[in-house]
Design an enzyme around this catalytic site. Structure first.
Site, PDB file in Angstrom:
ATOM      1  N   ASP A   1      -8.320  -5.896  -5.309  1.00  0.00           N
ATOM      2  CA  ASP A   1      -8.018  -4.754  -4.435  1.00  0.00           C
ATOM      3  C   ASP A   1      -9.060  -3.664  -4.694  1.00  0.00           C
ATOM      4  OD1 ASP A   1      -6.979  -2.425  -3.234  1.00  0.00           O
ATOM      5  OD2 ASP A   1      -4.913  -3.101  -3.534  1.00  0.00           O
TER       6      ASP A   1
ATOM      7  N   SER B   1       0.851  -1.199   0.000  1.00  0.00           N
ATOM      8  CA  SER B   1       0.000   0.000   0.000  1.00  0.00           C
ATOM      9  C   SER B   1       0.888   1.252   0.000  1.00  0.00           C
ATOM     10  CB  SER B   1      -0.940  -0.048   1.206  1.00  0.00           C
ATOM     11  OG  SER B   1      -1.962   0.899   1.088  1.00  0.00           O
TER      12      SER B   1
ATOM     13  N   HIS C   1      -7.041  -5.782  -0.653  1.00  0.00           N
ATOM     14  CA  HIS C   1      -5.923  -4.857  -0.476  1.00  0.00           C
ATOM     15  C   HIS C   1      -4.831  -5.458   0.416  1.00  0.00           C
ATOM     16  CE1 HIS C   1      -3.791  -1.157  -0.593  1.00  0.00           C
ATOM     17  NE2 HIS C   1      -3.958  -0.876   0.680  1.00  0.00           N
TER      18      HIS C   1
END
Ligand code: CA
Length: 560
Positions: A449, A200, A488
Protein backbone atom coordinates in the site's frame (compact mmCIF):
# COMPACT_ATOMS: atom_id res chain seq x y z
CA UNK A 1 -37.90 -22.02 -3.01
CA UNK A 2 -35.59 -19.55 -1.33
CA UNK A 3 -32.52 -21.73 -1.86
CA UNK A 4 -33.40 -22.28 -5.52
CA UNK A 5 -33.56 -18.53 -6.04
CA UNK A 6 -30.27 -18.11 -4.24
CA UNK A 7 -28.63 -20.73 -6.43
CA UNK A 8 -29.71 -18.80 -9.52
CA UNK A 9 -28.23 -15.60 -8.14
CA UNK A 10 -24.97 -17.39 -7.47
CA UNK A 11 -24.72 -18.40 -11.10
CA UNK A 12 -25.13 -14.83 -12.27
CA UNK A 13 -21.88 -13.67 -10.66
CA UNK A 14 -19.10 -13.09 -13.13
CA UNK A 15 -16.29 -15.32 -12.00
CA UNK A 16 -16.54 -18.92 -10.94
CA UNK A 17 -14.24 -18.32 -7.97
CA UNK A 18 -16.36 -15.49 -6.62
CA UNK A 19 -19.57 -17.37 -7.30
CA UNK A 20 -18.22 -20.20 -5.20
CA UNK A 21 -17.52 -17.86 -2.30
CA UNK A 22 -20.94 -16.24 -2.61
CA UNK A 23 -22.82 -19.52 -2.93
CA UNK A 24 -21.01 -20.86 0.09
CA UNK A 25 -22.49 -17.98 2.09
CA UNK A 26 -26.00 -18.64 0.84
CA UNK A 27 -25.75 -22.29 1.67
CA UNK A 28 -24.39 -21.52 5.14
CA UNK A 29 -27.25 -19.07 5.64
CA UNK A 30 -29.82 -21.62 4.54
CA UNK A 31 -28.22 -24.29 6.72
CA UNK A 32 -28.47 -21.98 9.72
CA UNK A 33 -32.21 -22.21 9.20
CA UNK A 34 -32.82 -18.49 8.84
CA UNK A 35 -35.56 -18.31 6.25
CA UNK A 36 -35.93 -15.08 4.36
CA UNK A 37 -37.95 -12.37 6.08
CA UNK A 38 -40.56 -10.49 4.03
CA UNK A 39 -41.59 -6.85 4.45
CA UNK A 40 -44.60 -6.05 6.61
CA UNK A 41 -45.28 -2.68 5.01
CA UNK A 42 -45.15 -1.03 1.58
CA UNK A 43 -41.83 0.48 0.54
CA UNK A 44 -43.32 3.87 -0.35
CA UNK A 45 -44.77 4.17 3.14
CA UNK A 46 -41.23 4.84 4.37
CA UNK A 47 -41.62 8.23 2.67
CA UNK A 48 -43.84 9.24 5.59
CA UNK A 49 -40.87 9.00 7.95
CA UNK A 50 -39.91 12.54 6.89
CA UNK A 51 -39.82 14.91 9.86
CA UNK A 52 -38.04 17.90 11.38
CA UNK A 53 -34.58 16.25 11.20
CA UNK A 54 -35.03 13.96 8.20
CA UNK A 55 -36.20 14.34 4.62
CA UNK A 56 -36.94 11.07 2.80
CA UNK A 57 -36.47 12.00 -0.83
CA UNK A 58 -37.14 8.55 -2.24
CA UNK A 59 -38.64 5.25 -1.09
CA UNK A 60 -39.34 3.00 -4.07
CA UNK A 61 -39.61 -0.67 -4.83
CA UNK A 62 -36.98 -1.76 -7.37
CA UNK A 63 -37.57 -4.99 -9.29
CA UNK A 64 -34.58 -7.26 -9.83
CA UNK A 65 -32.41 -5.49 -12.45
CA UNK A 66 -28.84 -4.49 -13.19
CA UNK A 67 -27.47 -7.44 -11.24
CA UNK A 68 -29.28 -6.45 -8.04
CA UNK A 69 -32.07 -8.48 -6.41
CA UNK A 70 -35.52 -6.91 -5.88
CA UNK A 71 -35.43 -4.40 -3.06
CA UNK A 72 -36.85 -1.23 -1.54
CA UNK A 73 -34.48 1.69 -2.14
CA UNK A 74 -34.50 4.61 0.31
CA UNK A 75 -32.68 7.91 -0.05
CA UNK A 76 -32.85 10.28 2.91
CA UNK A 77 -31.11 13.39 4.22
CA UNK A 78 -30.65 14.01 7.93
CA UNK A 79 -29.90 17.24 9.79
CA UNK A 80 -30.07 19.53 6.75
CA UNK A 81 -28.50 22.88 7.57
CA UNK A 82 -26.52 25.84 6.26
CA UNK A 83 -22.97 25.98 7.59
CA UNK A 84 -19.86 28.14 7.39
CA UNK A 85 -19.65 30.33 4.25
CA UNK A 86 -23.25 29.42 3.33
CA UNK A 87 -22.29 25.83 2.46
CA UNK A 88 -25.29 23.46 2.51
CA UNK A 89 -24.88 20.33 4.60
CA UNK A 90 -26.88 17.17 5.28
CA UNK A 91 -26.07 13.59 6.20
CA UNK A 92 -27.09 11.49 3.21
CA UNK A 93 -28.35 7.94 3.70
CA UNK A 94 -28.71 5.34 0.95
CA UNK A 95 -30.49 2.22 2.13
CA UNK A 96 -31.43 -0.92 0.20
CA UNK A 97 -33.89 -3.34 1.79
CA UNK A 98 -34.17 -6.69 -0.05
CA UNK A 99 -37.55 -8.31 -0.59
CA UNK A 100 -36.07 -11.57 0.74
CA UNK A 101 -34.19 -10.38 3.83
CA UNK A 102 -31.71 -12.63 5.65
CA UNK A 103 -32.22 -10.76 8.92
CA UNK A 104 -28.84 -9.03 8.74
CA UNK A 105 -27.63 -5.48 8.17
CA UNK A 106 -24.40 -4.28 6.49
CA UNK A 107 -23.10 -0.71 6.55
CA UNK A 108 -20.65 0.07 3.74
CA UNK A 109 -18.08 2.78 4.60
CA UNK A 110 -16.85 4.94 1.72
CA UNK A 111 -13.33 5.87 0.63
CA UNK A 112 -11.61 9.21 0.01
CA UNK A 113 -13.07 11.87 2.26
CA UNK A 114 -16.62 10.61 1.71
CA UNK A 115 -18.79 13.36 0.17
CA UNK A 116 -20.35 10.96 -2.33
CA UNK A 117 -23.47 8.90 -1.66
CA UNK A 118 -22.35 5.51 -2.97
CA UNK A 119 -24.48 2.54 -3.94
CA UNK A 120 -23.88 0.94 -0.57
CA UNK A 121 -23.74 -2.50 -2.06
CA UNK A 122 -20.19 -3.58 -2.76
CA UNK A 123 -17.51 -5.13 -0.64
CA UNK A 124 -14.29 -3.12 -0.60
CA UNK A 125 -12.02 -3.71 -3.58
CA UNK A 126 -14.87 -4.43 -5.98
CA UNK A 127 -15.71 -7.59 -7.86
CA UNK A 128 -16.89 -9.40 -4.74
CA UNK A 129 -20.31 -10.93 -4.20
CA UNK A 130 -23.06 -8.40 -3.61
CA UNK A 131 -24.23 -8.29 -0.01
CA UNK A 132 -27.71 -7.17 -1.13
CA UNK A 133 -28.04 -10.24 -3.36
CA UNK A 134 -27.18 -12.42 -0.39
CA UNK A 135 -30.16 -10.94 1.42
CA UNK A 136 -28.47 -8.28 3.55
CA UNK A 137 -30.07 -4.89 4.14
CA UNK A 138 -27.32 -2.48 3.08
CA UNK A 139 -26.69 1.19 3.83
CA UNK A 140 -24.07 3.80 3.08
CA UNK A 141 -23.61 7.51 3.73
CA UNK A 142 -21.80 10.56 2.38
CA UNK A 143 -20.79 11.26 6.01
CA UNK A 144 -22.41 14.71 6.10
CA UNK A 145 -21.17 16.65 3.09
CA UNK A 146 -21.25 16.65 -0.67
CA UNK A 147 -17.93 17.14 -2.45
CA UNK A 148 -17.64 20.34 -4.51
CA UNK A 149 -15.79 20.40 -7.86
CA UNK A 150 -12.06 21.01 -8.09
CA UNK A 151 -9.03 19.88 -6.08
CA UNK A 152 -10.44 21.46 -2.90
CA UNK A 153 -13.82 19.76 -3.38
CA UNK A 154 -13.13 16.87 -1.02
CA UNK A 155 -11.58 19.10 1.64
CA UNK A 156 -13.39 22.44 1.86
CA UNK A 157 -16.07 21.01 4.16
CA UNK A 158 -13.29 21.11 6.76
CA UNK A 159 -14.00 24.84 7.18
CA UNK A 160 -17.21 23.86 8.96
CA UNK A 161 -16.63 22.49 12.49
CA UNK A 162 -19.84 20.41 12.56
CA UNK A 163 -19.04 18.91 9.15
CA UNK A 164 -15.70 17.72 10.54
CA UNK A 165 -17.47 16.01 13.43
CA UNK A 166 -20.07 14.42 11.14
CA UNK A 167 -17.29 13.17 8.81
CA UNK A 168 -15.13 12.03 11.70
CA UNK A 169 -17.68 9.79 13.41
CA UNK A 170 -21.12 11.26 14.01
CA UNK A 171 -22.60 10.22 10.64
CA UNK A 172 -21.75 6.58 11.46
CA UNK A 173 -23.94 6.79 14.56
CA UNK A 174 -26.80 8.83 13.08
CA UNK A 175 -27.06 6.73 9.91
CA UNK A 176 -26.89 3.43 11.81
CA UNK A 177 -29.71 4.48 14.14
CA UNK A 178 -31.87 5.72 11.27
CA UNK A 179 -31.22 2.63 9.13
CA UNK A 180 -32.19 0.38 12.04
CA UNK A 181 -35.39 2.37 12.43
CA UNK A 182 -36.24 1.94 8.73
CA UNK A 183 -35.47 -1.79 8.97
CA UNK A 184 -37.77 -2.19 11.96
CA UNK A 185 -40.56 -0.30 10.20
CA UNK A 186 -40.18 -2.25 6.96
CA UNK A 187 -39.74 -5.80 8.26
CA UNK A 188 -41.36 -5.49 11.66
CA UNK A 189 -38.17 -6.31 13.50
CA UNK A 190 -34.58 -5.24 14.04
CA UNK A 191 -31.65 -7.09 12.42
CA UNK A 192 -30.32 -10.16 14.21
CA UNK A 193 -26.77 -9.22 13.29
CA UNK A 194 -25.10 -6.01 12.06
CA UNK A 195 -21.83 -5.66 10.16
CA UNK A 196 -19.66 -2.82 8.95
CA UNK A 197 -17.32 -3.06 5.94
CA UNK A 198 -14.94 -0.46 4.58
CA UNK A 199 -11.49 0.12 3.12
CA UNK A 200 -9.22 3.18 3.39
CA UNK A 201 -11.40 5.97 4.85
CA UNK A 202 -14.10 3.28 5.14
CA UNK A 203 -11.65 1.24 7.21
CA UNK A 204 -11.14 4.31 9.40
CA UNK A 205 -14.90 4.55 9.96
CA UNK A 206 -14.87 0.86 10.91
CA UNK A 207 -12.15 1.41 13.52
CA UNK A 208 -13.91 4.54 14.81
CA UNK A 209 -17.09 2.53 15.33
CA UNK A 210 -15.36 -0.14 17.42
CA UNK A 211 -13.88 2.67 19.58
CA UNK A 212 -16.83 5.08 19.82
CA UNK A 213 -20.04 3.11 19.16
CA UNK A 214 -19.26 -0.46 20.17
CA UNK A 215 -22.95 -1.23 20.66
CA UNK A 216 -23.89 -0.79 16.98
CA UNK A 217 -22.05 -3.61 15.18
CA UNK A 218 -21.37 -7.30 15.85
CA UNK A 219 -18.62 -7.48 13.25
CA UNK A 220 -16.39 -4.91 11.54
CA UNK A 221 -14.04 -5.48 8.59
CA UNK A 222 -11.57 -2.61 8.20
CA UNK A 223 -9.18 -2.61 5.22
CA UNK A 224 -6.13 -0.35 4.80
CA UNK A 225 -7.58 1.89 7.51
CA UNK A 226 -6.92 5.65 7.32
CA UNK A 227 -6.95 5.77 11.11
CA UNK A 228 -4.11 8.33 11.34
CA UNK A 229 -5.07 10.51 8.40
CA UNK A 230 -3.37 13.75 9.55
CA UNK A 231 -0.09 11.91 10.20
CA UNK A 232 -0.33 10.31 6.75
CA UNK A 233 -0.98 13.79 5.29
CA UNK A 234 2.34 14.90 6.78
CA UNK A 235 4.10 11.73 5.59
CA UNK A 236 2.85 12.46 2.07
CA UNK A 237 4.21 16.01 2.29
CA UNK A 238 7.66 14.79 3.35
CA UNK A 239 7.64 12.12 0.62
CA UNK A 240 6.49 14.56 -2.08
CA UNK A 241 9.13 17.09 -1.03
CA UNK A 242 11.86 14.43 -1.24
CA UNK A 243 10.84 13.29 -4.72
CA UNK A 244 10.24 16.87 -5.91
CA UNK A 245 13.81 17.75 -4.95
CA UNK A 246 15.19 15.25 -7.49
CA UNK A 247 12.59 15.75 -10.25
CA UNK A 248 13.28 17.51 -13.54
CA UNK A 249 11.42 20.82 -13.79
CA UNK A 250 8.60 21.82 -16.14
CA UNK A 251 8.85 25.13 -18.07
CA UNK A 252 6.91 26.83 -15.23
CA UNK A 253 9.56 25.71 -12.74
CA UNK A 254 7.43 23.10 -10.97
CA UNK A 255 9.04 19.68 -10.44
CA UNK A 256 7.65 16.81 -12.57
CA UNK A 257 7.27 14.19 -9.84
CA UNK A 258 6.54 11.41 -12.33
CA UNK A 259 10.10 11.70 -13.65
CA UNK A 260 11.85 11.30 -10.26
CA UNK A 261 12.03 7.58 -10.97
CA UNK A 262 11.33 5.92 -14.30
CA UNK A 263 9.24 2.78 -14.63
CA UNK A 264 12.50 0.90 -15.33
CA UNK A 265 13.97 2.31 -12.09
CA UNK A 266 10.96 1.09 -10.09
CA UNK A 267 11.13 -2.35 -11.72
CA UNK A 268 14.84 -2.55 -10.90
CA UNK A 269 14.03 -1.71 -7.28
CA UNK A 270 11.12 -4.16 -7.08
CA UNK A 271 13.22 -7.01 -8.55
CA UNK A 272 16.00 -6.34 -6.03
CA UNK A 273 13.51 -6.38 -3.13
CA UNK A 274 12.03 -9.69 -4.30
CA UNK A 275 15.48 -11.16 -4.78
CA UNK A 276 16.46 -10.10 -1.29
CA UNK A 277 13.29 -11.06 0.64
CA UNK A 278 11.14 -13.54 -1.30
CA UNK A 279 12.78 -16.81 -0.24
CA UNK A 280 12.92 -15.87 3.46
CA UNK A 281 9.49 -17.55 3.79
CA UNK A 282 10.91 -20.79 2.36
CA UNK A 283 9.62 -20.44 -1.20
CA UNK A 284 10.76 -18.20 -4.07
CA UNK A 285 7.31 -17.55 -5.55
CA UNK A 286 7.31 -13.79 -6.06
CA UNK A 287 5.42 -13.26 -2.79
CA UNK A 288 7.16 -11.93 0.33
CA UNK A 289 5.28 -13.61 3.17
CA UNK A 290 7.90 -13.06 5.86
CA UNK A 291 7.42 -9.30 6.07
CA UNK A 292 9.29 -8.72 9.37
CA UNK A 293 12.37 -10.52 8.00
CA UNK A 294 12.70 -8.24 4.96
CA UNK A 295 15.63 -5.92 5.66
CA UNK A 296 16.15 -4.36 2.28
CA UNK A 297 18.06 -1.15 1.63
CA UNK A 298 17.96 0.69 -1.73
CA UNK A 299 21.61 1.61 -1.11
CA UNK A 300 22.48 -1.83 -2.48
CA UNK A 301 21.39 -0.44 -5.87
CA UNK A 302 23.31 2.85 -5.70
CA UNK A 303 25.50 3.61 -8.73
CA UNK A 304 29.22 3.65 -8.08
CA UNK A 305 29.75 6.11 -10.91
CA UNK A 306 27.21 7.54 -13.38
CA UNK A 307 23.56 6.47 -13.51
CA UNK A 308 22.85 3.47 -15.73
CA UNK A 309 19.86 1.18 -16.25
CA UNK A 310 21.18 -1.21 -13.63
CA UNK A 311 21.63 1.22 -10.74
CA UNK A 312 19.96 4.19 -9.02
CA UNK A 313 21.55 7.60 -8.51
CA UNK A 314 22.52 8.65 -4.98
CA UNK A 315 19.77 11.27 -5.13
CA UNK A 316 17.16 8.66 -6.08
CA UNK A 317 18.29 6.40 -3.25
CA UNK A 318 18.02 9.30 -0.79
CA UNK A 319 14.50 10.20 -1.99
CA UNK A 320 13.39 6.56 -1.73
CA UNK A 321 14.82 6.23 1.78
CA UNK A 322 13.09 9.48 2.73
CA UNK A 323 9.77 8.03 1.54
CA UNK A 324 10.11 4.50 2.95
CA UNK A 325 11.52 5.54 6.33
CA UNK A 326 8.59 7.86 6.97
CA UNK A 327 8.74 11.39 8.35
CA UNK A 328 10.13 12.72 11.59
CA UNK A 329 9.97 16.25 12.98
CA UNK A 330 13.05 18.48 12.91
CA UNK A 331 13.56 17.36 16.52
CA UNK A 332 13.63 13.71 15.44
CA UNK A 333 10.17 12.76 16.68
CA UNK A 334 8.55 10.11 14.51
CA UNK A 335 5.36 11.32 12.81
CA UNK A 336 4.21 8.30 10.82
CA UNK A 337 5.29 4.67 10.37
CA UNK A 338 7.82 3.55 7.81
CA UNK A 339 6.65 1.74 4.65
CA UNK A 340 7.65 -1.88 4.03
CA UNK A 341 9.84 -2.70 1.02
CA UNK A 342 7.64 -5.12 -0.89
CA UNK A 343 7.09 -6.68 -4.31
CA UNK A 344 4.21 -4.42 -5.43
CA UNK A 345 5.90 -1.04 -5.84
CA UNK A 346 6.56 -1.10 -9.59
CA UNK A 347 2.83 -0.99 -10.32
CA UNK A 348 0.58 1.76 -11.58
CA UNK A 349 -1.30 1.34 -8.30
CA UNK A 350 1.81 2.49 -6.41
CA UNK A 351 2.94 5.14 -8.88
CA UNK A 352 -0.43 6.86 -9.16
CA UNK A 353 -0.27 7.73 -5.46
CA UNK A 354 3.35 8.66 -5.00
CA UNK A 355 4.71 9.98 -8.31
CA UNK A 356 1.81 10.28 -10.72
CA UNK A 357 1.17 8.32 -13.88
CA UNK A 358 1.28 11.01 -16.60
CA UNK A 359 4.97 11.17 -17.56
CA UNK A 360 4.98 14.90 -18.32
CA UNK A 361 2.45 16.14 -15.78
CA UNK A 362 3.53 18.37 -12.90
CA UNK A 363 0.52 17.57 -10.75
CA UNK A 364 -0.86 14.09 -11.15
CA UNK A 365 0.00 12.11 -8.00
CA UNK A 366 -2.95 11.26 -5.73
CA UNK A 367 -0.74 12.02 -2.72
CA UNK A 368 -0.87 15.72 -3.59
CA UNK A 369 -4.60 15.73 -2.81
CA UNK A 370 -3.54 15.39 0.82
CA UNK A 371 -2.31 18.98 0.48
CA UNK A 372 -5.94 20.10 0.33
CA UNK A 373 -7.00 18.02 3.32
CA UNK A 374 -3.90 19.07 5.27
CA UNK A 375 -4.80 22.74 4.82
CA UNK A 376 -8.59 22.50 5.20
CA UNK A 377 -9.29 19.47 7.34
CA UNK A 378 -6.30 18.47 9.47
CA UNK A 379 -5.21 21.92 10.66
CA UNK A 380 -7.23 23.74 13.30
CA UNK A 381 -8.02 26.43 12.47
CA UNK A 382 -7.75 25.59 8.76
CA UNK A 383 -4.91 27.09 6.76
CA UNK A 384 -7.28 28.48 4.14
CA UNK A 385 -8.04 29.62 1.58
CA UNK A 386 -6.01 28.14 -1.25
CA UNK A 387 -7.00 28.82 -4.88
CA UNK A 388 -9.08 25.88 -6.15
CA UNK A 389 -6.35 24.80 -8.57
CA UNK A 390 -4.19 21.69 -8.61
CA UNK A 391 -1.05 23.85 -8.97
CA UNK A 392 -1.84 25.83 -5.82
CA UNK A 393 -2.39 22.66 -3.79
CA UNK A 394 0.86 21.22 -5.15
CA UNK A 395 2.80 24.40 -4.31
CA UNK A 396 1.42 24.34 -0.77
CA UNK A 397 2.18 20.64 -0.26
CA UNK A 398 5.73 20.75 -1.59
CA UNK A 399 6.63 23.79 0.49
CA UNK A 400 4.75 23.22 3.77
CA UNK A 401 7.02 22.99 6.84
CA UNK A 402 6.25 19.48 8.08
CA UNK A 403 7.46 20.12 11.64
CA UNK A 404 5.47 23.35 11.97
CA UNK A 405 2.38 21.70 10.51
CA UNK A 406 2.76 18.79 12.91
CA UNK A 407 2.95 21.21 15.84
CA UNK A 408 -0.04 23.13 14.58
CA UNK A 409 -2.11 19.98 14.28
CA UNK A 410 -1.13 18.20 17.48
CA UNK A 411 0.14 20.75 19.99
CA UNK A 412 -2.40 23.46 19.34
CA UNK A 413 -5.56 21.56 18.47
CA UNK A 414 -5.57 18.58 20.82
CA UNK A 415 -8.09 20.28 23.10
CA UNK A 416 -10.41 21.58 20.37
CA UNK A 417 -13.47 19.34 19.88
CA UNK A 418 -13.64 19.96 16.13
CA UNK A 419 -9.92 19.39 15.52
CA UNK A 420 -8.75 16.47 13.40
CA UNK A 421 -7.06 15.04 16.50
CA UNK A 422 -10.48 14.79 18.17
CA UNK A 423 -12.67 13.98 15.19
CA UNK A 424 -10.85 12.07 12.43
CA UNK A 425 -8.29 9.99 14.32
CA UNK A 426 -9.33 6.44 15.17
CA UNK A 427 -6.10 5.59 16.94
CA UNK A 428 -7.39 4.42 20.34
CA UNK A 429 -6.62 0.88 21.48
CA UNK A 430 -9.22 0.67 24.24
CA UNK A 431 -11.71 -1.64 22.56
CA UNK A 432 -13.12 -2.93 25.84
CA UNK A 433 -16.71 -1.94 24.98
CA UNK A 434 -16.54 -3.73 21.63
CA UNK A 435 -14.88 -6.74 23.18
CA UNK A 436 -17.42 -6.88 26.00
CA UNK A 437 -20.33 -7.05 23.57
CA UNK A 438 -18.45 -9.89 21.82
CA UNK A 439 -17.75 -7.82 18.70
CA UNK A 440 -15.24 -9.08 16.11
CA UNK A 441 -12.78 -6.89 14.20
CA UNK A 442 -11.19 -8.20 11.00
CA UNK A 443 -8.40 -5.95 9.72
CA UNK A 444 -6.55 -6.37 6.43
CA UNK A 445 -3.84 -4.30 4.76
CA UNK A 446 -1.82 -4.61 1.53
CA UNK A 447 1.91 -4.70 2.26
CA UNK A 448 2.57 -2.66 -0.92
CA UNK A 449 0.00 0.00 0.00
CA UNK A 450 1.67 3.26 -1.11
CA UNK A 451 -0.54 5.60 0.89
CA UNK A 452 -1.46 4.12 4.27
CA UNK A 453 1.41 2.00 5.55
CA UNK A 454 0.69 -1.62 6.51
CA UNK A 455 3.31 -1.12 9.23
CA UNK A 456 1.22 1.65 10.79
CA UNK A 457 -1.73 -0.74 11.06
CA UNK A 458 0.64 -3.40 12.39
CA UNK A 459 1.98 -0.95 15.02
CA UNK A 460 -1.59 -0.24 16.10
CA UNK A 461 -2.37 -3.95 16.26
CA UNK A 462 0.68 -4.54 18.45
CA UNK A 463 -0.44 -1.73 20.76
CA UNK A 464 -3.91 -3.28 20.86
CA UNK A 465 -2.32 -6.65 21.70
CA UNK A 466 -0.45 -5.09 24.63
CA UNK A 467 -3.59 -3.29 25.85
CA UNK A 468 -5.84 -6.33 25.47
CA UNK A 469 -3.65 -8.80 27.36
CA UNK A 470 -1.57 -10.57 24.74
CA UNK A 471 -1.79 -12.39 21.44
CA UNK A 472 -4.27 -15.08 22.39
CA UNK A 473 -6.75 -12.78 24.12
CA UNK A 474 -6.56 -10.28 21.25
CA UNK A 475 -6.99 -12.95 18.57
CA UNK A 476 -10.35 -13.81 20.10
CA UNK A 477 -11.83 -10.48 18.98
CA UNK A 478 -9.39 -8.75 16.58
CA UNK A 479 -7.26 -10.21 13.81
CA UNK A 480 -5.01 -8.56 11.23
CA UNK A 481 -4.41 -10.10 7.79
CA UNK A 482 -1.50 -8.67 5.81
CA UNK A 483 -1.79 -9.12 2.04
CA UNK A 484 1.69 -9.32 0.48
CA UNK A 485 2.12 -7.39 -2.79
CA UNK A 486 -1.28 -5.68 -2.60
CA UNK A 487 -1.53 -1.93 -3.20
CA UNK A 488 -4.16 0.33 -1.63
CA UNK A 489 -7.22 -1.90 -0.97
CA UNK A 490 -6.57 -3.94 -4.15
CA UNK A 491 -4.17 -4.42 -7.07
CA UNK A 492 -0.48 -5.26 -7.25
CA UNK A 493 1.19 -8.67 -7.79
CA UNK A 494 -0.97 -10.20 -5.08
CA UNK A 495 -3.88 -12.43 -4.25
CA UNK A 496 -6.18 -9.43 -3.81
CA UNK A 497 -9.51 -11.14 -4.47
CA UNK A 498 -11.02 -12.33 -1.20
CA UNK A 499 -14.28 -12.12 0.65
CA UNK A 500 -14.13 -10.62 4.15
CA UNK A 501 -17.85 -10.68 4.91
CA UNK A 502 -18.21 -14.48 4.93
CA UNK A 503 -15.41 -15.16 7.47
CA UNK A 504 -16.63 -12.25 9.59
CA UNK A 505 -20.18 -13.64 9.67
CA UNK A 506 -18.89 -17.12 10.54
CA UNK A 507 -16.78 -15.64 13.33
CA UNK A 508 -19.65 -13.64 14.81
CA UNK A 509 -22.50 -16.09 14.38
CA UNK A 510 -20.79 -19.45 14.77
CA UNK A 511 -17.89 -18.43 17.00
CA UNK A 512 -15.30 -19.76 14.57
CA UNK A 513 -12.44 -17.28 14.24
CA UNK A 514 -10.85 -17.01 10.77
CA UNK A 515 -7.69 -19.16 10.85
CA UNK A 516 -7.07 -18.35 7.16
CA UNK A 517 -8.86 -16.50 4.37
CA UNK A 518 -8.59 -17.90 0.88
CA UNK A 519 -7.47 -15.29 -1.64
CA UNK A 520 -6.99 -15.41 -5.40
CA UNK A 521 -4.76 -13.54 -7.85
CA UNK A 522 -6.39 -11.57 -10.66
CA UNK A 523 -5.80 -11.57 -14.41
CA UNK A 524 -3.20 -8.76 -14.38
CA UNK A 525 -0.83 -10.51 -11.97
CA UNK A 526 2.10 -12.70 -13.13
CA UNK A 527 0.09 -15.74 -11.94
CA UNK A 528 -3.63 -15.36 -12.74
CA UNK A 529 -5.80 -17.70 -10.69
CA UNK A 530 -3.12 -18.46 -8.10
CA UNK A 531 -4.59 -18.89 -4.63
CA UNK A 532 -3.08 -18.39 -1.20
CA UNK A 533 -4.26 -18.34 2.37
CA UNK A 534 -4.17 -14.92 4.02
CA UNK A 535 -3.01 -15.50 7.58
CA UNK A 536 -3.81 -13.75 10.87
CA UNK A 537 -0.75 -11.91 12.19
CA UNK A 538 1.78 -13.04 13.33
CA UNK A 539 1.23 -16.24 11.34
CA UNK A 540 2.45 -16.34 7.72
CA UNK A 541 1.65 -18.47 4.68
CA UNK A 542 4.13 -21.37 4.41
CA UNK A 543 4.49 -23.91 1.60
CA UNK A 544 3.91 -27.45 2.88
CA UNK A 545 6.68 -28.76 0.64
CA UNK A 546 4.42 -30.69 -1.71
CA UNK A 547 1.53 -29.92 -4.04
CA UNK A 548 1.10 -27.14 -6.58
CA UNK A 549 2.50 -23.79 -5.51
CA UNK A 550 -0.44 -22.23 -7.39
CA UNK A 551 -2.95 -23.65 -4.90
CA UNK A 552 -3.82 -22.42 -1.42
CA UNK A 553 -4.20 -25.96 -0.12
CA UNK A 554 -0.44 -26.45 -0.51
CA UNK A 555 0.09 -23.77 2.15
CA UNK A 556 -0.47 -23.50 5.87
CA UNK A 557 -0.55 -20.51 8.20
CA UNK A 558 2.50 -21.00 10.40
CA UNK A 559 4.15 -19.12 13.22
CA UNK A 560 7.18 -17.19 11.90
CA1 CA B 1 8.03 -16.21 -1.01
Amino acid sequence: MVSARRRLRCQSWPSAALAFVGCAVSIATAAAGSDAVSPVTACDRLQSESGPTIRVSEAQLRPAAGGLAAHCEVLAYLDERTGVDGQKFAIGLHLRLPEAWNGRFVFQGQGGTDGVLGSGDVQPGGGRPSALNQGYATVTTDAGHSNAPGPLGGASFGLDPQARIDFGYRADDVVTRQARHFIQTYYGRLPSYSYFLGCSNGGRHGMAITQRFPEHFDGVAAGAPAFRMPEKGLAGAASTQGFAAISPKAPDGRPILAQALSQADMELLSRAIVQSCDAADGLADGIIDNVPACRFSPRTLQCTSEKTASCLSAAQVAALENHFQGPTTAQGRRIYASYPYDSGIATEGWRRWILGTAPDSRVNAFNVSFGATLAYLYMTPPQAPLPNEAEAVYDFYRSVDVTAAHTRIFATSAAMPESSVQTISANAVDLSGFRQRRGKLLLYHGVSDPTFSALDTLDWYKRLTDAAGGEKATGEFARLFLVPGMNHCSGGPSTDSFDVLTPLVTWVEQGRAPERIEARAGATTPWPGRSRPLCPYPRQARYLGQGSIEQAESFTCAAP
